[in-house]
Design a protein around this motif. Structure first.
Motif, PDB file in Angstrom:
ATOM      1  N   ALA A 125      19.721  10.880  41.997  1.00 30.28           N
ATOM      2  CA  ALA A 125      20.768  11.195  42.985  1.00 30.28           C
ATOM      3  C   ALA A 125      20.335  12.216  44.036  1.00 30.28           C
ATOM      4  CB  ALA A 125      22.049  11.656  42.297  1.00 30.28           C
ATOM      5  N   TYR A 126      19.044  12.549  44.107  1.00 31.04           N
ATOM      6  CA  TYR A 126      18.547  13.463  45.138  1.00 31.04           C
ATOM      7  C   TYR A 126      17.640  12.691  46.087  1.00 31.04           C
ATOM      8  CZ  TYR A 126      20.203  17.045  41.948  1.00 31.04           C
ATOM      9  OH  TYR A 126      20.993  17.815  41.127  1.00 31.04           O
ATOM     10  N   PRO A 127      17.872  12.783  47.392  1.00 28.74           N
ATOM     11  CA  PRO A 127      17.020  12.055  48.334  1.00 28.74           C
ATOM     12  C   PRO A 127      15.586  12.583  48.304  1.00 28.74           C
ATOM     13  CG  PRO A 127      18.552  13.501  49.502  1.00 28.74           C
ATOM     14  CD  PRO A 127      18.906  13.572  48.055  1.00 28.74           C
ATOM     15  N   VAL A 128      14.626  11.654  48.300  1.00 26.62           N
ATOM     16  CA  VAL A 128      13.208  12.016  48.261  1.00 26.62           C
ATOM     17  C   VAL A 128      12.428  11.108  49.207  1.00 26.62           C
ATOM     18  CG1 VAL A 128      13.188  12.931  45.901  1.00 26.62           C
ATOM     19  CG2 VAL A 128      12.801  10.506  46.274  1.00 26.62           C
ATOM     20  N   THR A 129      11.282  11.617  49.651  1.00 23.54           N
ATOM     21  CA  THR A 129      10.334  10.778  50.377  1.00 23.54           C
ATOM     22  C   THR A 129       9.457  10.096  49.330  1.00 23.54           C
ATOM     23  OG1 THR A 129       8.690  12.539  50.519  1.00 23.54           O
ATOM     24  CG2 THR A 129      10.313  12.387  52.322  1.00 23.54           C
ATOM     25  N   MET A 130       8.646   9.160  49.766  1.00 25.18           N
ATOM     26  CA  MET A 130       7.772   8.467  48.811  1.00 25.18           C
ATOM     27  C   MET A 130       6.756   9.429  48.193  1.00 25.18           C
ATOM     28  SD  MET A 130       8.505   5.455  48.158  1.00 25.18           S
ATOM     29  CE  MET A 130       9.572   4.196  48.738  1.00 25.18           C
ATOM     30  N   GLU A 131       6.280  10.399  48.969  1.00 26.14           N
ATOM     31  CA  GLU A 131       5.328  11.373  48.436  1.00 26.14           C
ATOM     32  C   GLU A 131       6.001  12.265  47.387  1.00 26.14           C
ATOM     33  OE1 GLU A 131       5.760  10.821  51.767  1.00 26.14           O
ATOM     34  OE2 GLU A 131       3.973   9.551  51.885  1.00 26.14           O
ATOM     35  N   GLN A 132       7.229  12.710  47.689  1.00 27.33           N
ATOM     36  CA  GLN A 132       7.972  13.526  46.715  1.00 27.33           C
ATOM     37  C   GLN A 132       8.272  12.717  45.459  1.00 27.33           C
ATOM     38  OE1 GLN A 132      11.312  14.508  49.213  1.00 27.33           O
ATOM     39  NE2 GLN A 132      10.526  16.556  49.681  1.00 27.33           N
ATOM     40  N   LEU A 133       8.582  11.434  45.638  1.00 26.50           N
ATOM     41  CA  LEU A 133       8.841  10.568  44.481  1.00 26.50           C
ATOM     42  C   LEU A 133       7.619  10.520  43.579  1.00 26.50           C
ATOM     43  CD1 LEU A 133      10.700   8.459  43.065  1.00 26.50           C
ATOM     44  CD2 LEU A 133       9.554   6.735  44.457  1.00 26.50           C
ATOM     45  N   SER A 134       6.449  10.315  44.160  1.00 27.07           N
ATOM     46  CA  SER A 134       5.212  10.262  43.370  1.00 27.07           C
ATOM     47  C   SER A 134       4.946  11.583  42.655  1.00 27.07           C
ATOM     48  CB  SER A 134       4.023   9.906  44.264  1.00 27.07           C
ATOM     49  OG  SER A 134       4.150   8.602  44.749  1.00 27.07           O
ATOM     50  N   GLN A 135       5.135  12.694  43.364  1.00 30.17           N
ATOM     51  CA  GLN A 135       4.891  14.003  42.763  1.00 30.17           C
ATOM     52  C   GLN A 135       5.837  14.270  41.603  1.00 30.17           C
ATOM     53  OE1 GLN A 135       5.304  16.699  46.043  1.00 30.17           O
ATOM     54  NE2 GLN A 135       3.350  16.128  46.979  1.00 30.17           N
ATOM     55  N   ASN A 136       7.125  14.006  41.817  1.00 30.53           N
ATOM     56  CA  ASN A 136       8.107  14.259  40.763  1.00 30.53           C
ATOM     57  C   ASN A 136       7.884  13.352  39.560  1.00 30.53           C
ATOM     58  OD1 ASN A 136       9.274  16.197  42.373  1.00 30.53           O
ATOM     59  ND2 ASN A 136      10.955  14.919  43.052  1.00 30.53           N
ATOM     60  N   LEU A 137       7.615  12.077  39.809  1.00 32.96           N
ATOM     61  CA  LEU A 137       7.358  11.161  38.696  1.00 32.96           C
ATOM     62  C   LEU A 137       6.102  11.572  37.923  1.00 32.96           C
ATOM     63  CD1 LEU A 137       8.256   7.647  40.141  1.00 32.96           C
ATOM     64  CD2 LEU A 137       9.529   8.988  38.469  1.00 32.96           C
ATOM     65  N   THR A 170      18.879   2.519  48.642  1.00 28.09           N
ATOM     66  CA  THR A 170      20.106   2.083  49.305  1.00 28.09           C
ATOM     67  C   THR A 170      19.812   0.953  50.291  1.00 28.09           C
ATOM     68  OG1 THR A 170      19.863   3.731  51.040  1.00 28.09           O
ATOM     69  CG2 THR A 170      21.138   4.373  49.100  1.00 28.09           C
ATOM     70  N   GLU A 171      20.872   0.400  50.849  1.00 29.83           N
ATOM     71  CA  GLU A 171      20.742  -0.720  51.788  1.00 29.83           C
ATOM     72  C   GLU A 171      19.898  -0.346  53.004  1.00 29.83           C
ATOM     73  OE1 GLU A 171      23.608  -3.691  54.422  1.00 29.83           O
ATOM     74  OE2 GLU A 171      24.500  -2.178  53.133  1.00 29.83           O
ATOM     75  N   ASP A 172      20.015   0.904  53.458  1.00 34.42           N
ATOM     76  CA  ASP A 172      19.252   1.317  54.642  1.00 34.42           C
ATOM     77  C   ASP A 172      17.826   1.761  54.315  1.00 34.42           C
ATOM     78  OD1 ASP A 172      19.655   3.749  53.427  1.00 34.42           O
ATOM     79  OD2 ASP A 172      20.659   4.697  55.124  1.00 34.42           O
ATOM     80  N   GLY A 173      17.414   1.678  53.044  1.00 28.49           N
ATOM     81  CA  GLY A 173      16.042   1.993  52.661  1.00 28.49           C
ATOM     82  C   GLY A 173      15.826   3.411  52.193  1.00 28.49           C
ATOM     83  N   SER A 174      16.885   4.216  52.073  1.00 28.29           N
ATOM     84  CA  SER A 174      16.745   5.580  51.558  1.00 28.29           C
ATOM     85  C   SER A 174      16.434   5.535  50.065  1.00 28.29           C
ATOM     86  CB  SER A 174      18.032   6.371  51.781  1.00 28.29           C
ATOM     87  OG  SER A 174      18.340   6.435  53.151  1.00 28.29           O
ATOM     88  N   VAL A 175      15.569   6.439  49.624  1.00 32.07           N
ATOM     89  CA  VAL A 175      15.160   6.485  48.222  1.00 32.07           C
ATOM     90  C   VAL A 175      15.695   7.770  47.598  1.00 32.07           C
ATOM     91  CG1 VAL A 175      13.199   6.482  46.637  1.00 32.07           C
ATOM     92  CG2 VAL A 175      13.091   5.151  48.745  1.00 32.07           C
ATOM     93  N   TYR A 176      16.273   7.641  46.414  1.00 33.52           N
ATOM     94  CA  TYR A 176      16.824   8.774  45.680  1.00 33.52           C
ATOM     95  C   TYR A 176      16.210   8.803  44.292  1.00 33.52           C
ATOM     96  CZ  TYR A 176      20.482   8.862  49.246  1.00 33.52           C
ATOM     97  OH  TYR A 176      21.158   8.948  50.424  1.00 33.52           O
TER      98      TYR A 176
END
Length: 136
Positions: A75-87, A66-72
């Motif tokens: 459609a679920y908000p994640v941190t960068m670490e959670q993003l790496s784990q899920n991917l 998003t514009e404010d830098g939030s990562v989803y």
């Protein structure tokens, strides 16, 4: 004429399938409507491009910034670490995992690069960038 009437508990020779067909058609129409609905997710203002016609494949994972830098992720908000784990989990299940990156036009460029670097570290090579057609 009396021989044509069914007596008591005699079995019928035929089954009336009209109600069953009505139900099948209702389910078919519902299925068509649900599968053609737009991809759900977080609303962002995508950048514009002249290129078009990119279609997402089944089992595609969507990453939204998003514009404010939030990562989803889907459609679920994640941190960068959670993003790496899920991917990593999705990549283990599907080695040719396709990913779509959808970022707001005013999103921080370093966030986009960080997501791309994490995807590269996981050897995810099929990455699509979502844009809007210019003038649309």
């Amino acid at each position: 004429m009396a021989a044509d009437l069914k007596q008591g508990n005699e079995p019928y020779d035929d089954i009336n399938i009209t109600p069953m067909l009505d139900l099948a058609y209702v389910l078919l129409v519902t299925f068509i409507i649900m599968t053609t609905a737009s991809v759900q997710g977080v609303k962002v203002n995508s950048p514009q491009t002249e290129a078009a016609g990119n279609l997402a494949k089944p089992q595609t994972r969507a990453i939204t910034i998003t514009e404010d830098g939030s990562v989803y992720l889907d459609a679920y908000p994640v941190t960068m670490e959670q993003l790496s784990q899920n991917l990593a989990q999705y990549k283990a299940a599907n080695p040719a995992l396709p990913v779509v990156l959808k970022a707001d036009a005013r999103a921080q460029y370093d966030k986009v690069m960080e997501v791309l670097e994490r995807a590269k570290a996981l050897d995810i090579t099929e990455i699509g960038l979502v844009t809007k057609r210019a003038g649309a």
